[in-house]
Write a protein that holds these residues in place. Structure first.
Motif, PDB file in Angstrom:
ATOM      1  N   SER A 134       0.806  -1.220   0.000  1.00 60.97           N
ATOM      2  CA  SER A 134       0.000   0.000   0.000  1.00 60.97           C
ATOM      3  C   SER A 134       0.837   1.267   0.000  1.00 60.97           C
ATOM      4  O   SER A 134       0.292   2.362  -0.155  1.00 60.97           O
ATOM      5  CB  SER A 134      -0.946  -0.006   1.192  1.00 60.97           C
ATOM      6  OG  SER A 134      -0.213  -0.026   2.394  1.00 60.97           O
TER       7      SER A 134
ATOM      8  N   GLY B  94      -4.777   5.323  -4.338  1.00 54.40           N
ATOM      9  CA  GLY B  94      -5.794   5.227  -5.372  1.00 54.40           C
ATOM     10  C   GLY B  94      -6.471   6.521  -5.754  1.00 54.40           C
ATOM     11  O   GLY B  94      -7.372   6.532  -6.599  1.00 54.40           O
TER      12      GLY B  94
ATOM     13  N   ARG C 194      -7.315   0.116  -7.216  1.00 55.55           N
ATOM     14  CA  ARG C 194      -6.612  -0.761  -6.282  1.00 55.55           C
ATOM     15  C   ARG C 194      -7.411  -0.889  -4.996  1.00 55.55           C
ATOM     16  O   ARG C 194      -8.158   0.014  -4.611  1.00 55.55           O
ATOM     17  CB  ARG C 194      -5.201  -0.247  -5.997  1.00 55.55           C
ATOM     18  CG  ARG C 194      -5.143   1.055  -5.219  1.00 55.55           C
ATOM     19  CD  ARG C 194      -3.718   1.636  -5.202  1.00 55.55           C
ATOM     20  NE  ARG C 194      -2.794   0.780  -4.463  1.00 55.55           N
ATOM     21  CZ  ARG C 194      -1.464   0.929  -4.512  1.00 55.55           C
ATOM     22  NH1 ARG C 194      -0.931   1.890  -5.246  1.00 55.55           N
ATOM     23  NH2 ARG C 194      -0.696   0.144  -3.793  1.00 55.55           N
TER      24      ARG C 194
ATOM     25  N   ASN D 125      -6.246  -1.750  -1.338  1.00 60.38           N
ATOM     26  CA  ASN D 125      -5.097  -2.023  -0.472  1.00 60.38           C
ATOM     27  C   ASN D 125      -5.418  -3.040   0.608  1.00 60.38           C
ATOM     28  O   ASN D 125      -4.535  -3.746   1.085  1.00 60.38           O
ATOM     29  CB  ASN D 125      -4.577  -0.730   0.135  1.00 60.38           C
ATOM     30  CG  ASN D 125      -3.833   0.125  -0.875  1.00 60.38           C
ATOM     31  OD1 ASN D 125      -3.463  -0.339  -1.963  1.00 60.38           O
ATOM     32  ND2 ASN D 125      -3.619   1.397  -0.557  1.00 60.38           N
TER      33      ASN D 125
ATOM     34  N   THR E 167      -4.476  -5.842  -3.887  1.00 62.13           N
ATOM     35  CA  THR E 167      -4.780  -6.146  -5.282  1.00 62.13           C
ATOM     36  C   THR E 167      -5.017  -4.874  -6.082  1.00 62.13           C
ATOM     37  O   THR E 167      -5.633  -3.933  -5.587  1.00 62.13           O
ATOM     38  CB  THR E 167      -6.017  -7.059  -5.389  1.00 62.13           C
ATOM     39  OG1 THR E 167      -5.803  -8.245  -4.620  1.00 62.13           O
ATOM     40  CG2 THR E 167      -6.273  -7.461  -6.836  1.00 62.13           C
ATOM     41  N   MET E 168      -4.520  -4.887  -7.308  1.00 59.79           N
ATOM     42  CA  MET E 168      -4.757  -3.809  -8.253  1.00 59.79           C
ATOM     43  C   MET E 168      -5.523  -4.371  -9.437  1.00 59.79           C
ATOM     44  O   MET E 168      -5.398  -5.565  -9.755  1.00 59.79           O
ATOM     45  CB  MET E 168      -3.421  -3.225  -8.720  1.00 59.79           C
ATOM     46  CG  MET E 168      -3.529  -2.146  -9.775  1.00 59.79           C
ATOM     47  SD  MET E 168      -1.934  -1.492 -10.297  1.00 59.79           S
ATOM     48  CE  MET E 168      -1.210  -2.899 -11.135  1.00 59.79           C
TER      49      MET E 168
ATOM     50  N   CYS F 161       1.654  -6.120 -14.705  1.00 63.96           N
ATOM     51  CA  CYS F 161       1.510  -5.168 -13.612  1.00 63.96           C
ATOM     52  C   CYS F 161       2.893  -4.833 -13.065  1.00 63.96           C
ATOM     53  O   CYS F 161       3.811  -5.649 -13.138  1.00 63.96           O
ATOM     54  CB  CYS F 161       0.591  -5.686 -12.521  1.00 63.96           C
ATOM     55  SG  CYS F 161       1.175  -7.107 -11.598  1.00 63.96           S
TER      56      CYS F 161
END
Length: 124
Positions: free
Chosen positions: A30, A55, A72, A74, A78-79, A96
């Protein structure tokens, strides 16, 4: 250390949609900006979209602006890359990227961690 695993690619018809995911391991996920790049056959890897650590700031290549959305979560490490109105020119391996502390990073050398890539193929 951060490890990235991207997924969600596939074969889709022109005009269709796909959502790519990038799952990250590591407690520092993050704190970093992240991004998506792609590489088509015979071409250099190019920037697609980027997102800052929380984000709230996103930015895109002109070729995908208005069609792709980066986000995303956090809490889930995951994005995502939501890709709409796909066309054959979007066919590429999508990667990514993470580990950037630079706001607005668009160069692959500005990212420290990479996923293995996921193939996106758009048929006409």
């Amino acid at each position: 250390q951060v490890q990235l695993v991207d997924s969600g690619g596939g074969l889709v018809q022109a005009g269709g949609s796909l959502r790519l995911s990038c799952a990250a391991s590591g407690r520092t996920f993050s704190t970093y900006a992240m991004g998506w790049f792609r590489q088509a056959p015979g071409k250099e890897r190019e920037f697609v979209a980027g997102i800052n650590w929380n984000g709230q700031f996103t930015y895109y290549a002109d070729s995908v602006k208005g069609r792709f959305t980066i986000s995303r979560d956090n809490a889930k490490n995951t994005m995502y890359l939501q890709m709409n109105s796909l066309n054959p020119e979007d066919t590429a391996v999508y990667y990514c990227a993470g580990g950037s502390r630079l706001a607005g990073a668009r160069q692959d050398g500005q990212y420290n961690y990479w996923g293995q890539g996921t193939q996106v193929t758009v048929s006409s």
